[in-house]
Structures are given as C-alpha cells and as structure tokens.
Design an enzyme around this catalytic site. Sequence first.
Site, mmCIF file in Angstrom:
data_model
loop_
_atom_site.group_PDB
_atom_site.id
_atom_site.type_symbol
_atom_site.label_atom_id
_atom_site.label_comp_id
_atom_site.label_asym_id
_atom_site.label_seq_id
_atom_site.Cartn_x
_atom_site.Cartn_y
_atom_site.Cartn_z
ATOM 1 N N GLY A 22 -11.462 0.819 -1.482
ATOM 2 C CA GLY A 22 -12.102 2.043 -0.980
ATOM 3 C C GLY A 22 -13.247 2.443 -1.881
ATOM 4 N N ASP B 125 -9.654 -4.942 4.483
ATOM 5 C CA ASP B 125 -8.861 -3.829 5.025
ATOM 6 C C ASP B 125 -7.520 -3.894 4.309
ATOM 7 O OD1 ASP B 125 -7.129 -2.195 6.444
ATOM 8 O OD2 ASP B 125 -8.002 -2.697 8.389
ATOM 9 N N ASN C 239 -7.137 2.730 -4.273
ATOM 10 C CA ASN C 239 -7.772 4.015 -3.979
ATOM 11 C C ASN C 239 -8.063 4.214 -2.488
ATOM 12 O OD1 ASN C 239 -9.684 6.418 -4.777
ATOM 13 N ND2 ASN C 239 -10.935 5.046 -3.526
ATOM 14 N N TYR D 82 -0.276 12.187 6.196
ATOM 15 C CA TYR D 82 -1.023 11.948 4.953
ATOM 16 C C TYR D 82 -0.159 12.325 3.739
ATOM 17 C CZ TYR D 82 -4.699 12.515 1.422
ATOM 18 O OH TYR D 82 -5.454 12.429 0.277
ATOM 19 N N ALA E 250 3.056 12.517 3.535
ATOM 20 C CA ALA E 250 4.156 11.553 3.385
ATOM 21 C C ALA E 250 3.653 10.277 2.715
ATOM 22 C CB ALA E 250 4.765 11.238 4.753
ATOM 23 N N LYS F 151 1.134 9.986 0.637
ATOM 24 C CA LYS F 151 0.752 10.235 -0.755
ATOM 25 C C LYS F 151 1.982 10.458 -1.637
ATOM 26 C CE LYS F 151 -3.350 9.375 -0.241
ATOM 27 N NZ LYS F 151 -4.109 8.459 -1.091
HETATM 28 P P1 NAP Z 1 -13.924 8.683 1.504
HETATM 29 O O1 NAP Z 1 -15.119 9.350 0.932
HETATM 30 O O2 NAP Z 1 -13.637 8.831 2.952
HETATM 31 O O3 NAP Z 1 -13.970 7.118 1.151
HETATM 32 C C1 NAP Z 1 -12.894 6.317 1.544
HETATM 33 C C2 NAP Z 1 -13.110 4.905 1.076
HETATM 34 O O4 NAP Z 1 -11.943 4.137 1.455
HETATM 35 C C3 NAP Z 1 -14.294 4.239 1.723
HETATM 36 O O5 NAP Z 1 -14.854 3.313 0.816
HETATM 37 C C4 NAP Z 1 -13.677 3.511 2.902
HETATM 38 O O6 NAP Z 1 -14.507 2.439 3.322
HETATM 39 C C5 NAP Z 1 -12.381 3.043 2.271
HETATM 40 N N1 NAP Z 1 -11.301 2.699 3.207
HETATM 41 C C6 NAP Z 1 -10.780 3.468 4.188
HETATM 42 N N2 NAP Z 1 -9.838 2.782 4.849
HETATM 43 C C7 NAP Z 1 -9.765 1.560 4.276
HETATM 44 C C8 NAP Z 1 -9.007 0.391 4.523
HETATM 45 N N3 NAP Z 1 -8.125 0.337 5.529
HETATM 46 N N4 NAP Z 1 -9.172 -0.675 3.727
HETATM 47 C C9 NAP Z 1 -10.083 -0.645 2.716
HETATM 48 N N5 NAP Z 1 -10.843 0.412 2.438
HETATM 49 C C10 NAP Z 1 -10.686 1.514 3.224
HETATM 50 O O7 NAP Z 1 -12.583 9.142 0.764
HETATM 51 P P2 NAP Z 1 -12.353 9.850 -0.664
HETATM 52 O O8 NAP Z 1 -12.395 11.306 -0.441
HETATM 53 O O9 NAP Z 1 -13.186 9.223 -1.703
HETATM 54 O O10 NAP Z 1 -10.805 9.460 -0.901
HETATM 55 C C11 NAP Z 1 -10.461 8.300 -1.631
HETATM 56 C C12 NAP Z 1 -8.989 8.374 -1.987
HETATM 57 O O11 NAP Z 1 -8.732 9.571 -2.698
HETATM 58 C C13 NAP Z 1 -8.057 8.372 -0.785
HETATM 59 O O12 NAP Z 1 -6.888 7.636 -1.072
HETATM 60 C C14 NAP Z 1 -7.721 9.841 -0.624
HETATM 61 O O13 NAP Z 1 -6.487 10.041 -0.005
HETATM 62 C C15 NAP Z 1 -7.687 10.272 -2.067
HETATM 63 N N6 NAP Z 1 -7.883 11.698 -2.263
HETATM 64 C C16 NAP Z 1 -9.087 12.290 -1.983
HETATM 65 C C17 NAP Z 1 -9.237 13.649 -2.206
HETATM 66 C C18 NAP Z 1 -10.539 14.348 -1.975
HETATM 67 O O14 NAP Z 1 -10.586 15.590 -2.077
HETATM 68 N N7 NAP Z 1 -11.624 13.659 -1.713
HETATM 69 C C19 NAP Z 1 -8.158 14.420 -2.661
HETATM 70 C C20 NAP Z 1 -6.954 13.789 -2.909
HETATM 71 C C21 NAP Z 1 -6.821 12.432 -2.712
HETATM 72 P P3 NAP Z 1 -14.361 1.756 4.801
HETATM 73 O O15 NAP Z 1 -14.201 2.878 5.771
HETATM 74 O O16 NAP Z 1 -15.611 0.954 4.972
HETATM 75 O O17 NAP Z 1 -13.155 0.880 4.721
#
Ligand code: NAP
Length: 250
Positions: free
Chosen positions: A5, A55, A82, A148, A150, A152
């Site tokens: 990710g 993926d 991630n 989500y 569940a 995490k």
């Molecule tokens: P984001 O900006 O939406 O980026 C998500 C990334 O994950 C992208 O690179 C996306 O690329 C990739 N991705 C999604 N599905 C995938 C798959 N099946 N296989 C491989 N790559 C995949 O998300 P983010 O906010 O940075 O969140 C990243 C992580 O942090 C997640 O696990 C999220 O739950 C966690 N998190 C985020 C926050 C927050 O406030 N931002 C808070 C708590 C936890 P593609 O779509 O091209 O695959």
Amino acid sequence: MIVTGASKGIGKGIARVFAGKGAKVLLAARDLAQAEAAAAEIRSAGGAASAVAADVSSPEDCTTMAAAAVERHGGIDIVCCNAGVFPAARLGEMTVADWDQVLDINLKGTFLTVNACLPALKARGMGRIIVTSSITGPITGYPGWSHYAASKAGQLGFVRTAALELAPHRITVNAVLPGNILTEGVEALGPEYIARMTSAIPQRRLGSVEDVAYAVLFLASDEAGFISGQTIVVDGGQVLPESNLALEDL
Ligand code: NAP
C-alpha cells in the site's frame, strides 16, 4: 524492505522516510503506475526504490512481491503490512461482499504478506514486521466501520501470535495504531469528516504520514530488537478524552 500500500498515503510516507535513511524499498500496490510514480519520486530525492504490482489479498501476488524483493535486494529484512481499505457501510446495509473485501485486504492480506516473506526473513536470521492497524477496532469504534474495525482488531491478534512464533528467528512483529492521518484515502472522506475529526483530536490537527512513519522507523531499528507483539498509538491524543467535555475544557 517491502511496504505494501505504498503508492499513496501512509505507505508512501513510510517508504519515503525509510529510503531517506538508506533502505532499499520495494513499493507494492495494485495500481502499478501509481506505485511506479511514488518510487520515481523517492529516486529523484536520492533514495533507492522500485515498484511492484501486488494485490495483498492474492497469495500469488504476495509470492511475486516477495520474490521481486529477493531478486532486486538480495533478501528481505523489513516488511510493512500497510495496505488497507476503509469503505463505509452500516450494519443492515453491509453486504457479505463488503465484509469480505475489507477482511480479505486488511486482515488476510496481512497474513498473506507475512507468509510470503517468511522464508526470506528466516533465511536472513533476523527481521522486522510492522503492521499498520488503527485505533478503530483495537481501541475505538466508528459507525459504518464494523468490518474495518474487526479487520484492524484482528491484525493485533495476528501480531501477538506471530511475535511468539517468530521470536526464535529474531523476527519482531509489532503494530502502529494511527488515529486520523491526512492521506489521499482520508481526504476522499470529505472536508466535513476532516473538520469533525480535527475537533476530536486534542492536538487540533490530523496526523501526517511522517508521524506514523517515524514510529514504524523506531520499531524497525536495531534498538527496538527486544520489543515484539506490541503497539504504538499515533493519534495526537485522540483516544484520551473521557467525553466531549474533556475536549471542550482544553
Ligand atoms: P490510502 O491513502 O487510501 O492508500 C492506500 C494504499 O493501499 C494505496 O497505495 C493503495 O493502492 C493500497 N492498497 C489498497 N488495497 C490494496 C490491495 N488489495 N493490495 C495492495 N495494496 C492495496 O490509505 P491510507 O490512509 O494511507 O491508509 C493506509 C493504512 O493505514 C491502511 O491499512 C489503513 O487502514 C491504515 N490507517 C489509516 C488511517 C488514516 O487516518 N489515514 C488511520 C488508521 C489506520 P492501490 O489502490 O493501487 O492498491
């Protein structure tokens, strides 16, 4: 090292911070063009980075990803699980397909990523696995995100047992629990969500991707070698107030 990710958001921030410290980073995401663009940005800043399409919900893709890291970097030392998605659906409206998609990517994807990288990590005789969980699920709840949450919380169960099993191999397994971090994914939730979240955070700001990346960097360091199965909350104090009153009194 591998960051899943990594084409956007927190993963891209982790990749950038580690590359800045000299790591050779493999950035994985489903959209190869975006992952390539993120890797190119890192290279133009002097870092070592390349991209792979994967993926994380696919065992085959995870195998390809791990093989690419071994081929390009001669092995794997750090794995950042991630990749994650956070579509909202309330109970009663949530479909089985909604549930499966979130659990497949966020939870099964964590297992599949670790599983694929394990032979290379074991061969090296040491390693660091850092999972991006969330405050949502392990600590808090939020309407629309039961699947989500569940996924995490499930990641933390995985982390604790994986930490035990991999301890004899000198592989540590830990998690970071971000609060609200300003990423492309969160921006897509809209300005109203961001304004409401900002007011719920004692520091009165959303976190940056670097705020999370530096916690990951610490867990990946030699100095953190005796820490395993643990979590670091990165949320600007969001989980602390007992009530809205506690926030209003600040
Ligand atoms: P984001 O900006 O939406 O980026 C998500 C990334 O994950 C992208 O690179 C996306 O690329 C990739 N991705 C999604 N599905 C995938 C798959 N099946 N296989 C491989 N790559 C995949 O998300 P983010 O906010 O940075 O969140 C990243 C992580 O942090 C997640 O696990 C999220 O739950 C966690 N998190 C985020 C926050 C927050 O406030 N931002 C808070 C708590 C936890 P593609 O779509 O091209 O695959």
